[in-house]
Design an enzyme around this catalytic site. Structure first.
Site, PDB file in Angstrom:
ATOM      1  N   ARG A 141       0.813  -1.211   0.000  1.00  0.00           N
ATOM      2  CA  ARG A 141       0.000   0.000   0.000  1.00  0.00           C
ATOM      3  C   ARG A 141       0.850   1.266   0.000  1.00  0.00           C
ATOM      4  NH1 ARG A 141      -4.732   0.770   4.362  1.00  0.00           N
ATOM      5  NH2 ARG A 141      -3.010   0.316   5.750  1.00  0.00           N
ATOM      6  N   TYR A 142       1.988   1.237   0.718  1.00  0.00           N
ATOM      7  CA  TYR A 142       2.877   2.399   0.761  1.00  0.00           C
ATOM      8  C   TYR A 142       4.129   2.046  -0.041  1.00  0.00           C
ATOM      9  CZ  TYR A 142      -0.105   3.219   4.833  1.00  0.00           C
ATOM     10  OH  TYR A 142      -1.185   3.355   5.657  1.00  0.00           O
ATOM     11  N   ARG A 186       7.099   0.226   1.888  1.00  0.00           N
ATOM     12  CA  ARG A 186       6.799  -0.878   2.814  1.00  0.00           C
ATOM     13  C   ARG A 186       5.952  -1.924   2.130  1.00  0.00           C
ATOM     14  NH1 ARG A 186       4.075   3.338   6.500  1.00  0.00           N
ATOM     15  NH2 ARG A 186       4.938   4.641   4.866  1.00  0.00           N
ATOM     16  N   CYS A 239      -4.017 -17.504  14.183  1.00  0.00           N
ATOM     17  CA  CYS A 239      -3.727 -16.663  15.347  1.00  0.00           C
ATOM     18  C   CYS A 239      -3.925 -17.505  16.602  1.00  0.00           C
ATOM     19  CB  CYS A 239      -4.683 -15.473  15.417  1.00  0.00           C
ATOM     20  SG  CYS A 239      -4.616 -14.451  13.949  1.00  0.00           S
ATOM     21  N   CYS A 252      -9.237 -12.252  17.734  1.00  0.00           N
ATOM     22  CA  CYS A 252      -9.771 -11.022  18.324  1.00  0.00           C
ATOM     23  C   CYS A 252     -11.124 -10.726  17.700  1.00  0.00           C
ATOM     24  CB  CYS A 252      -8.844  -9.841  18.030  1.00  0.00           C
ATOM     25  SG  CYS A 252      -7.115 -10.153  18.379  1.00  0.00           S
ATOM     26  N   CYS A 298     -11.050  -7.994  15.026  1.00  0.00           N
ATOM     27  CA  CYS A 298     -10.074  -8.178  13.939  1.00  0.00           C
ATOM     28  C   CYS A 298     -10.508  -7.489  12.638  1.00  0.00           C
ATOM     29  CB  CYS A 298      -9.896  -9.673  13.681  1.00  0.00           C
ATOM     30  SG  CYS A 298      -8.761 -10.005  12.327  1.00  0.00           S
ATOM     31  N   ARG A 303      -8.832  -8.160   9.832  1.00  0.00           N
ATOM     32  CA  ARG A 303      -8.395  -8.996   8.707  1.00  0.00           C
ATOM     33  C   ARG A 303      -9.212 -10.282   8.672  1.00  0.00           C
ATOM     34  NH1 ARG A 303      -2.314  -8.387   8.623  1.00  0.00           N
ATOM     35  NH2 ARG A 303      -2.597  -6.385   7.584  1.00  0.00           N
ATOM     36  N   ASP A 340     -11.043  -0.081  13.370  1.00  0.00           N
ATOM     37  CA  ASP A 340     -11.320  -0.173  11.931  1.00  0.00           C
ATOM     38  C   ASP A 340     -12.792  -0.497  11.714  1.00  0.00           C
ATOM     39  OD1 ASP A 340      -8.654   0.258  11.066  1.00  0.00           O
ATOM     40  OD2 ASP A 340      -8.165  -1.752  11.810  1.00  0.00           O
ATOM     41  N   ASP A 395      -6.657   4.089  10.558  1.00  0.00           N
ATOM     42  CA  ASP A 395      -6.389   3.539   9.240  1.00  0.00           C
ATOM     43  C   ASP A 395      -7.666   3.788   8.454  1.00  0.00           C
ATOM     44  OD1 ASP A 395      -4.759   2.206   7.434  1.00  0.00           O
ATOM     45  OD2 ASP A 395      -4.080   0.844   9.019  1.00  0.00           O
ATOM     46  N   LYS A 402      -3.002   5.425   6.739  1.00  0.00           N
ATOM     47  CA  LYS A 402      -3.044   5.908   8.123  1.00  0.00           C
ATOM     48  C   LYS A 402      -3.028   7.423   8.170  1.00  0.00           C
ATOM     49  CE  LYS A 402      -0.704   2.104  10.341  1.00  0.00           C
ATOM     50  NZ  LYS A 402      -0.486   1.396   9.073  1.00  0.00           N
TER      51      LYS A 402
END
Ligand code: SF4
Length: 349
Positions: free
Chosen positions: A92-93, A96, A105, A109, A112, A114, A273, A310, A317
């Site tokens: 995305r950047y 990075r 995981c 969570c 989450c 994702r 998010d 984000d 961000k």
């Protein structure tokens, strides 16, 4: 990987251990196909309370409100798939790249972002994916950092994780490696001296944890962090601002001071998010602004993270400061991004 006191618990084992009440069991059985994956560790269940509003329990026990999906919520709220030149790579950047090394995981969570990982069966990366990553880094010389993420990369075997780090090192000189993980928080027995020493061979390498509540800082999680710190690996923390879990000044203050005391730098406090079915856990953005304002009056910059969001639609961000946000009458904020663009984020109660 695990010892007897610290096991991974899938939904069935959680049920056998009585971690759900009768209502929750009925709800989960009826709606399993609609819910984000369910799982935790025996350790994390052990440090959680039994009450429904316990701030640790709320992070892994599904809630009926997960089926209430706001019109602006999505399974891929950051539009990561739009920036994915390969199944396991997100770019995305410019400088990075993110590698989805693991599909698993230790704890799933409830907040989450994702959750779309389930679409391909929570698959771990394989040798072909590592090959694609190294080729991609080689072809894109502007890449300076690789974020190994997932899922949780510390769920991989040490050998495969080392293989990924080694290939990144040989693919591009001077690349910084970051590892994003909740393992030290929720599955601390997975971290040991051998893992930390192995990773330290690939410095510059940074660990990014996600401690969300001061009660998560225990003798075990502190010891897990300490393995990295003693091996010369810096540890940073990214907290998610969560309604009913950590959205008070007292809780955040205790969390940030405790993190610094175990040599972890609070790095980001993230506004939640817009992931599907998470509005009951998302604290209003105004809460975050007010909390940071009051914490800034008494805490040092070392202890304070940057409050950021984000933004939806893959905009990226943006740091959140009162001066860059305007509350509009149509139920959205207009947020001025560092590049001058204006992005929209919903106003919630
Ligand atoms: S550890 Fe990360 S990827 Fe895994 S469930 Fe939590 S937020 Fe999602």
């Amino acid at each position: 990987m695990a010892n007897g006191a610290d096991m991974l618990l899938g939904c069935g084992s959680m049920k056998e251990r009585g971690l759900f009440d009768r209502d929750e069991t009925e709800f989960i059985e009826k709606n399993m196909d609609k819910l984000h994956r369910i799982g935790t560790t025996a350790y994390y269940a052990g440090i959680s309370g039994k009450e429904k509003n316990d701030p640790l329990r709320m992070q892994f026990i599904p809630d009926k409100r997960e089926l209430d999906i706001a019109e602006y919520e999505k399974t891929d709220p950051l539009c990561e798939k739009k920036f994915s030149p390969h199944d396991k790579i997100i770019h995305r950047y410019p400088d990075r790249v993110l590698f989805l090394a693991s599909g698993r995981c230790p704890l799933y969570c409830r907040h989450c972002f994702r959750r779309y990982l389930g679409e391909n069966g929570f698959r771990d990366a394989d040798e072909g994916d590592v090959e694609s990553l190294t080729r991609y880094i080689g072809e894109n010389k502007q890449i300076r950092e690789v974020l190994i993420s997932g899922g949780d990369p510390l769920m991989l075997e040490d050998d495969f994780l080392e293989h990924i780090c080694r290939r990144i090192r040989t693919a591009g000189r001077g690349i910084v490696i970051r590892i994003g993980t909740r393992v030290p928080v929720v599955y601390p027995s997975r971290v040991n001296a051998a893992l930390a020493q192995m990773l330290s061979k690939y410095r510059p390498l940074y660990i990014f944890t996600q401690f969300n509540h001061p009660r998560e800082i225990t003798a075990q999680s502190s010891a897990a962090v300490d393995f990295f710190v003693k091996s010369g690996i810096p540890v940073f923390n990214q907290t998610v601002l969560l309604r009913g879990i950590n959205n008070t000044a007292d809780v955040l203050e205790a969390l940030f001071y405790s993190l610094v005391s175990i040599s972890v730098k609070p790095y980001y406090l993230f506004q939640g998010d817009l992931a599907s079915g998470t509005s009951h856990l998302r604290a209003p953005l105004d809460d975050g602004l007010n909390l940071m304002r009051s914490l800034r009056e008494k805490m040092s910059a070392l202890s304070l993270p940057l409050f950021a969001v984000d933004l939806p639609d893959g905009i990226g961000k943006a740091p959140l400061e009162t001066s860059s946000i305007v509350k509009m009458e149509d139920g959205f904020y207009d947020i001025k991004c560092p590049d001058g663009r204006i992005a929209r984020y919903p106003v919630e109660d």
